[in-house]
Design an enzyme around this catalytic site. Structure first.
Site, mmCIF file in Angstrom:
data_model
loop_
_atom_site.group_PDB
_atom_site.id
_atom_site.type_symbol
_atom_site.label_atom_id
_atom_site.label_comp_id
_atom_site.label_asym_id
_atom_site.label_seq_id
_atom_site.Cartn_x
_atom_site.Cartn_y
_atom_site.Cartn_z
ATOM 1 N N ALA A 1 0.701 -1.328 -0.096
ATOM 2 C CA ALA A 1 0.055 0.129 -0.113
ATOM 3 C C ALA A 1 1.167 1.426 0.062
ATOM 4 C CB ALA A 1 -0.957 -0.182 1.501
ATOM 5 N N THR B 1 0.115 5.609 -1.609
ATOM 6 C CA THR B 1 0.070 6.489 -1.048
ATOM 7 C C THR B 1 -0.617 7.611 -1.925
ATOM 8 O OG1 THR B 1 1.509 6.767 0.491
ATOM 9 C CG2 THR B 1 -1.130 5.307 1.543
ATOM 10 N N PHE C 1 -5.323 0.965 3.683
ATOM 11 C CA PHE C 1 -6.552 0.258 4.207
ATOM 12 C C PHE C 1 -6.380 -0.472 6.534
ATOM 13 C CE2 PHE C 1 -7.720 0.364 0.498
ATOM 14 C CZ PHE C 1 -9.049 0.418 0.290
ATOM 15 N N GLN D 1 0.443 -6.165 -4.127
ATOM 16 C CA GLN D 1 -0.760 -6.856 -3.342
ATOM 17 C C GLN D 1 -1.277 -5.509 -2.681
ATOM 18 O OE1 GLN D 1 2.110 -6.348 0.333
ATOM 19 N NE2 GLN D 1 1.214 -8.223 1.612
ATOM 20 N N ILE E 1 -5.142 -3.600 -5.216
ATOM 21 C CA ILE E 1 -5.833 -3.325 -5.928
ATOM 22 C C ILE E 1 -6.274 -2.542 -7.137
ATOM 23 C CG2 ILE E 1 -7.241 -5.566 -4.649
ATOM 24 C CD1 ILE E 1 -8.624 -3.355 -3.290
ATOM 25 N N HIS F 1 -3.728 -10.017 -4.112
ATOM 26 C CA HIS F 1 -5.142 -9.918 -4.123
ATOM 27 C C HIS F 1 -6.188 -9.173 -4.524
ATOM 28 C CE1 HIS F 1 -2.514 -9.037 -0.547
ATOM 29 N NE2 HIS F 1 -2.797 -10.318 -0.832
ATOM 30 N N CYS G 1 -19.140 -18.499 -12.043
ATOM 31 C CA CYS G 1 -18.401 -18.991 -13.100
ATOM 32 C C CYS G 1 -17.191 -17.768 -13.315
ATOM 33 C CB CYS G 1 -18.925 -18.249 -13.868
ATOM 34 S SG CYS G 1 -20.002 -17.137 -14.781
ATOM 35 N N ILE H 1 9.144 6.814 0.510
ATOM 36 C CA ILE H 1 8.892 5.867 -0.730
ATOM 37 C C ILE H 1 9.459 7.027 -2.320
ATOM 38 C CG2 ILE H 1 7.791 4.105 -2.613
ATOM 39 C CD1 ILE H 1 6.460 3.549 0.008
#
Length: 252
Positions: free
Chosen positions: A29, A33, A40, A106, A108, A126, A137, A242
């Site tokens: 995550a 950010t 989360f 990880q 989404i 994830h 299906c 980061i």
């Protein structure tokens, strides 16, 4: 080795990237950010305000499915406005020059694909929240279709098999995707530099991949604002922003 300052950490990381033949990033995550996507799990994150809806509850309860879709559409503007950050763009630059064969994530949010990774080269442990799937299906649905059905009559069912439709993400209690887990393991074992970025490394089994890479002979770098339980085995730990850490590696 824990980098004492940002400059020395970036310089050492640059040397490791230059020396590496196959680099596999593993993102959590923290890389998103700065793009406006909330974390989360962290204190103050969404899951501290709204209890996650487990998969079995989603399957069993119409009310749970309605709440899950209400929450997703409440986040729609946030996801729609998000653009790849410096971390995403740096990894995409290394991917384009052939250093990175694929990214394990990880997340989404689809931002690695938007940054320039081919969809087949993003291993989503994830899932992905930018579209939906039937849990029976596997039929894919776009979100505008889901939203129209949801606003008309609540959480939709599949037009093919009548099973519930949910975001194409992995919920608590839902089985991890076998193909993605296998590919992540293969990538971890094949690389000579594994870079864990913005992950607390506490969510298993995904958190096992840095250790698998290290045990397979790769050097391990962990870039995260907070300490992780795997810092002791890393060759380099960078506890700085980061975007600032990876920004210098964004190509033209």
């Amino acid at each position: 080795m824990i980098a004492s300052d940002l400059r020395s950490g970036v310089e050492r990381l640059g040397d490791m990237i230059a020396e590496a033949t196959i680099i596999v990033p593993f993102t959590g995550a923290g890389i998103s950010t700065e793009c406006g996507i909330p974390d989360f799990r962290s204190p103050g994150g969404l899951w501290t305000r709204n209890r996650p809806i487990p998969f079995d509850e989603f399957v069993a309860s119409v009310e749970a499915r309605d709440e899950a879709w209400r929450r997703r559409f409440a986040m729609e503007a946030t996801f729609a406005a998000a653009k790849p950050g410096r971390g995403h763009r740096a990894l995409a630059s290394l991917y384009k020059v052939g250093k990175i064969p694929a990214v394990i994530t990880q997340n989404i949010d689809n931002l690695h694909q938007v940054s320039g990774f081919a969809a087949d080269h993003v291993v989503e442990l994830h899932g992905n929240t930018t579209y939906a799937r039937c849990i029976g299906c596997g039929q894919a649905y776009d979100l505008p279709w889901v939203k129209a059905r949801f606003e008309a009559s609540g959480a939709p069912d599949c037009t093919i098999c009548d099973e519930p439709v949910k975001t194409a993400t992995i919920s608590f209690g839902q089985a991890m995707p076998e193909d993605e887990m296998r590919r992540a393991a293969e990538l971890s074992q094949a690389c000579d530099l594994f870079i864990a970025i913005g992950s607390s490394l506490v969510v298993w089994p995904a958190a096992g991949f840095p250790q698998l890479a290290k045990n397979s002979g790769a050097q391990l770098v962990i870039i995260n604002n907070e300490p992780t339980e795997q810092d002791d085995m890393a060759d380099l730990v960078i506890r700085f922003d980061i975007g600032e850490t990876l920004g210098p590696f964004v190509g033209n």
